[in-house]
Design an enzyme around this catalytic site. Structure first.
Site, PDB file in Angstrom:
ATOM      1  N   LYS A  91       2.900  11.423   6.707  1.00 25.54           N
ATOM      2  CA  LYS A  91       2.077  11.235   7.901  1.00 25.54           C
ATOM      3  C   LYS A  91       2.633  11.961   9.124  1.00 25.54           C
ATOM      4  O   LYS A  91       2.381  13.132   9.328  1.00 25.54           O
ATOM      5  CB  LYS A  91       1.831   9.762   8.152  1.00 25.54           C
ATOM      6  CG  LYS A  91       0.961   9.118   7.058  1.00 25.54           C
ATOM      7  CD  LYS A  91       0.429   7.788   7.463  1.00 25.54           C
ATOM      8  CE  LYS A  91      -0.347   7.110   6.334  1.00 25.54           C
ATOM      9  NZ  LYS A  91      -1.531   7.856   5.872  1.00 25.54           N
ATOM     10  N   ASP A 116       9.546   2.974   1.697  1.00 21.05           N
ATOM     11  CA  ASP A 116       8.357   3.751   2.023  1.00 21.05           C
ATOM     12  C   ASP A 116       8.149   3.651   3.532  1.00 21.05           C
ATOM     13  O   ASP A 116       7.586   2.685   4.039  1.00 21.05           O
ATOM     14  CB  ASP A 116       7.150   3.187   1.266  1.00 21.05           C
ATOM     15  CG  ASP A 116       5.855   3.941   1.560  1.00 21.05           C
ATOM     16  OD1 ASP A 116       5.814   4.682   2.560  1.00 21.05           O
ATOM     17  OD2 ASP A 116       4.875   3.761   0.808  1.00 21.05           O
ATOM     18  N   PHE A 122       0.857  -1.175   0.000  1.00 15.17           N
ATOM     19  CA  PHE A 122       0.000   0.000   0.000  1.00 15.17           C
ATOM     20  C   PHE A 122       0.897   1.229   0.000  1.00 15.17           C
ATOM     21  O   PHE A 122       1.550   1.540   0.996  1.00 15.17           O
ATOM     22  CB  PHE A 122      -0.947   0.056   1.199  1.00 15.17           C
ATOM     23  CG  PHE A 122      -1.849   1.263   1.136  1.00 15.17           C
ATOM     24  CD1 PHE A 122      -2.975   1.249   0.339  1.00 15.17           C
ATOM     25  CD2 PHE A 122      -1.542   2.419   1.829  1.00 15.17           C
ATOM     26  CE1 PHE A 122      -3.791   2.371   0.239  1.00 15.17           C
ATOM     27  CE2 PHE A 122      -2.349   3.543   1.745  1.00 15.17           C
ATOM     28  CZ  PHE A 122      -3.476   3.517   0.946  1.00 15.17           C
TER      29      PHE A 122
END
Length: 401
Positions: free
Chosen positions: A255, A226, A141
Site C-alpha cells: 500500500k 502483516d 484480512f
C-alpha cells in the site's frame, strides 16, 4: 442523465461487480481532497486503505516518478537496474533487517511470506515436507487470492472459492492461550495483523504482540507481521508493532510503500529467513521494477525523518479524543484504533455503515463501511487539523450530535 450517472451506468454494464462503490466518480485529487466529474469536492477520509498515506498528488512522489519515467520503467529481474540495490538497502535499513523480496500488491507479498515460511520450515527448522502449518487469526484480512481466502473467516471473501489450500490453523485474535495451544512442532509461522483493519480497526489487548513475539521465539516459529495497512506511518510509528516494542521476524509491506502512485510491496526479513530462496523458485515480472523502486525510495526517505509519524500521532490523538466524545450519546457504541486510523461502531438503529457512508458522501466526506454498522476513518497523514475537524463536524451532523 448526469455525467456521474452515465459513468456509473457504464461501469456497472462492463465491469465485474466485485466492488460496491459509493455513487461518486472521482476525476481529480490533491492532498486530502478529491473532486468528482461534476466539480464537487470531497474530503478523503479513507486514503485508499492507507495506500495514500502521503496524500493525493504528493509533489515529492510525483517528481520521483516523473524523473524515473524519463529514464527506464521496466527491465524485469532478468537484468540488474540502477535503482534496485538502493531500494533494497534502504528498505532493509528502515526495517532493521538484512534482505528484501519485492513484489507488487499486498496479496502477492502475503503469498510470498507464506512460501517463505514453508520453505524456511522445511529447510531450516526441519519440518517434514508437506506438513508445515501456519497459525493465523480469525477475522483476518490478508488479501483475496485462493490461498489467502482459504484461511479467511469472512464468508464474502471465502464462500464458493474452494477447494481451499490446507496448512492453516485459525485462532481467535488477541488470545495468547489459544495461540500457544495451536503451535505444534510442525508450525512454521504465526501470521498476524498488528491491528486488524478490515475487521473494524481492531487493536489487540495490551501485551498481546509481546506475548506472540516471546512464544514464537521460544517455539522456533517465525512471527510474520502483516503491516500492509498498519505500517509506514499510519499509527504514529513506522510500524504498528513498535507500539509494543516488538520486532517480528518478517515484515509484510505494501500500500503506502508505493505512495499511491504505483503498486509496490515487499517481504523484509533477515538472511537466515529470506536466504532460503534460490534463482527460479519465486519471482515477479514487475516486482522491484525501476519505477516502483524510485517511488518507494522517496517514500522511505520521507519516513526516515519521522515527520509523518509525528503528524499521525498528534492528529490521531485529536481524532480519537473527538470520536470518543461521541460514545454513549446514543449514536456511537464504540471507537477503536491508533494514530490516524479509527473504527467507529454506529448504533444499528441509526443506520448501517453503508447508509452512514452515503449520508457523509452527501455532505462531502468519503469514508468506507465494514461489517454492518462500522465505518473506518483513515485520512491521508497530510490532512490539516482544520480539514479533519470539518470532517468530524459532518460526522456529528449525520449522527445528530
Amino acid at each position: 442523465m448526469s455525467t456521474t450517472a452515465q459513468a456509473i451506468s457504464s461501469a456497472d454494464a462492463h465491469s465485474a461487480h466485485n466492488y460496491h462503490p459509493l455513487p461518486v466518480v472521482i476525476a481529480h485529487a490533491e492532498g486530502a481532497w478529491m473532486t468528482d466529474v461534476e466539480g464537487r469536492r470531497y474530503l478523503d477520509m479513507l486514503a485508499g486503505y492507507s495506500a495514500l498515506n502521503f496524500g493525493h498528488g504528493n509533489r515529492r512522489l510525483l517528481d520521483a516518478a516523473r524523473a524515473q519515467l524519463e529514464r527506464v520503467t521496466l527491465t524485469s529481474r532478468a537484468f540488474h537496474h540502477d535503482r534496485f540495490a538502493e531500494f533494497c538497502t534502504n528498505l532493509a535499513a528502515l526495517c532493521g533487517k538484512e534482505m528484501v523480496l519485492p513484489m507488487n500488491t499486498g496479496a502477492e507479498a502475503v503469498e510470498t511470506a507464506v512460501k517463505t515460511a514453508r520453505k524456511w520450515g522445511y529447510e531450516v527448522k526441519g519440518v517434514p515436507d508437506g506438513h508445515a502449518k501456519i497459525v493465523v487469526a480469525a477475522d483476518n484480512f490478508h488479501g483475496r487470492t485462493t490461498t489467502i481466502v482459504s484461511f479467511s473467516t469472512d464468508h464474502d471473501a471465502r464462500d464458493h472459492f474452494g477447494p481451499y489450500t490446507p496448512g492453516f490453523e485459525i485462532v481467535p485474535y488477541g488470545d495468547l492461550t489459544a495461540l500457544a495451544a495451536a503451535v505444534t512442532s510442525n508450525t512454521v509461522a504465526v501470521l498476524l495483523e498488528p491491528i486488524q483493519g478490515e475487521a473494524g480497526v481492531l487493536v489487540p489487548p495490551a501485551g498481546y504482540l509481546q506475548g506472540v513475539r516471546e512464544l514464537t521465539r521460544e517455539r522456533n516459529v517465525l512471527f510474520m507481521a502483516d503491516e500492509i495497512q498498519s505500517g509506514l506511518g499510519r499509527t504514529g510509528r513506522t510500524f504498528a508493532c513498535e507500539h509494543e516494542g516488538v520486532v517480528p521476524d518478517v515484515y509484510i509491506l505494501g500500500k503506502a510503500l508505493g505512495g499511491g502512485v504505483v503498486p509496490v510491496s515487499a517481504v523484509v526479513a533477515d538472511r537466515d529467513v529470506l536466504g532460503v530462496f534460490r534463482p527460479g523458485e519465486h519471482g515477479s515480472t514487475f516486482g522491484g521494477n525501476p519505477l516502483a523502486c524510485a517511488v518507494a525510495l522517496e517514500v522511505i526517505a520521507m519516513l526516515r525523518g519521522g515527520e509523518y509519524q509525528q503528524r499521525a500521532t498528534e492528529l490521531g490523538d485529536h481524532l480519537h479524543r473527538e470520536l470518543n466524545l461521541l460514545v454513549g450519546g446514543g449514536a456511537v457504541t464504540a471507537v477503536r484504533g491508533r494514530g490516524l486510523w479509527a473504527g467507529v461502531d454506529i448504533d444499528p438503529a441509526l443506520g448501517t455503515g453503508r447508509e452512514i457512508s452515503e449520508k457523509l458522501m452527501e455532505l462531502g466526506v468519503l469514508v468506507k463501511d465494514t461489517h454492518g454498522s462500522t465505518i473506518r476513518i483513515a485520512p491521508p497523514l497530510v490532512i490539516s487539523k482544520e480539514d479533519l475537524d470539518w470532517g468530524l463536524d459532518q460526522l456529528r451532523s449525520v449522527l445528530g450530535g
